[in-house]
Design a protein around this motif. Sequence first.
Motif, PDB file in Angstrom:
ATOM      1  N   GLY A 133      32.766  67.529  -6.005  1.00  0.00           N
ATOM      2  CA  GLY A 133      33.063  68.666  -6.858  1.00  0.00           C
ATOM      3  C   GLY A 133      33.761  68.278  -8.142  1.00  0.00           C
ATOM      4  N   ALA A 134      34.412  67.107  -8.146  1.00  0.00           N
ATOM      5  CA  ALA A 134      35.132  66.644  -9.332  1.00  0.00           C
ATOM      6  C   ALA A 134      34.256  65.804 -10.250  1.00  0.00           C
ATOM      7  CB  ALA A 134      36.356  65.831  -8.904  1.00  0.00           C
ATOM      8  N   ILE A 135      33.051  65.468  -9.812  1.00  0.00           N
ATOM      9  CA  ILE A 135      32.135  64.664 -10.628  1.00  0.00           C
ATOM     10  C   ILE A 135      31.525  65.523 -11.729  1.00  0.00           C
ATOM     11  CG2 ILE A 135      29.943  63.405 -10.611  1.00  0.00           C
ATOM     12  CD1 ILE A 135      30.604  62.450  -7.823  1.00  0.00           C
ATOM     13  N   GLN A 136      31.548  65.032 -12.949  1.00  0.00           N
ATOM     14  CA  GLN A 136      31.020  65.793 -14.075  1.00  0.00           C
ATOM     15  C   GLN A 136      29.498  65.712 -14.168  1.00  0.00           C
ATOM     16  OE1 GLN A 136      33.168  67.768 -15.923  1.00  0.00           O
ATOM     17  NE2 GLN A 136      34.530  67.074 -14.285  1.00  0.00           N
ATOM     18  N   ASN A 137      28.942  64.583 -13.779  1.00  0.00           N
ATOM     19  CA  ASN A 137      27.502  64.371 -13.884  1.00  0.00           C
ATOM     20  C   ASN A 137      26.818  64.830 -12.599  1.00  0.00           C
ATOM     21  OD1 ASN A 137      24.906  63.531 -14.300  1.00  0.00           O
ATOM     22  ND2 ASN A 137      25.394  61.376 -14.654  1.00  0.00           N
ATOM     23  N   LYS A 138      26.269  66.039 -12.619  1.00  0.00           N
ATOM     24  CA  LYS A 138      25.656  66.579 -11.406  1.00  0.00           C
ATOM     25  C   LYS A 138      24.379  65.827 -11.018  1.00  0.00           C
ATOM     26  CE  LYS A 138      23.023  70.235 -13.742  1.00  0.00           C
ATOM     27  NZ  LYS A 138      22.815  71.702 -13.849  1.00  0.00           N
TER      28      LYS A 138
END
Length: 283
Positions: A133-138
């Motif tokens: 959930g904290a990753i910016q690159n989905k």
Amino acid sequence: MKKNLILVAILCIATFSAHAQKPSYLQMLANQPQWVDSVFKKLNRREKIAQMFFVRAHTNLGQKYIDSVGLVIKKEQLGGVIFFQGGPVRQARATNAYQKVSHVPLIVANDGEWGLGMRLDSTISYPYQMTLGAIQNKDLIYRMGQEVAKDFKRLGMQMNLAPDADINNNPKNPVINYRSFGENKFNVATKTAAYMMGMQDGGLLTTLKHFPGHGDTDVDSHYDLPQLTFSAARLDSLEMYPFKELIKQGAAGVMIAHMNIPSLDNTPNLPSTLSKNRLLRAF
């Protein structure tokens, strides 16, 4: 009942070439293979009902247990099997044995929210959803979903009882917490969609859970019956938001939460899993 056979047919379709455009899950359902109708029409009423049931399986409880599951499948001719704890080689052998005694190909499933490692020893575990959930690159999450699909298919499985679409908005929640993508409904919907589509594009059936939302509870529904006392408007605008968005995007399946929700069904102490409320069908 018929849909279960449709799913089996989808999974039996020959693999497209690397350059072919794969149809979406919903497109496959809209163009039902003739095999589905031919098999469905040959089943009697009892056999059709049996196709709606799955049996739980383990490969860490000894051969006697493994064989007992096989006897149930052979006798009842169920629609599928769900594997839990065990090992990959033992599970592959059990899967082959179960498929041999089933007249209609079984749908083989696993509950692996962070991959095979959630249930099986000596296999890969990917990051918990809270981390994702904290990753910016989905796109990274999408690619992870594809890798999970590869792992499942190597073991002869076609369905993952994941991803978790709950919103983690209660810090005292004993059962969801790190299994959720977070507390923001928009982020949860976006990240869950990336994971779901990665798995589905990889050829895996997925299951959103736990509808209409298990994030704001302080009771583990494996051991007791949580009660959601929120209004229907609150549930619709918050808890159900990711589910509605992902159903629009072609989610293959949805798992219902085992909770009592008076605003949706005022039957005393009735779990939502047994409710006659048709809310989910409306989506």
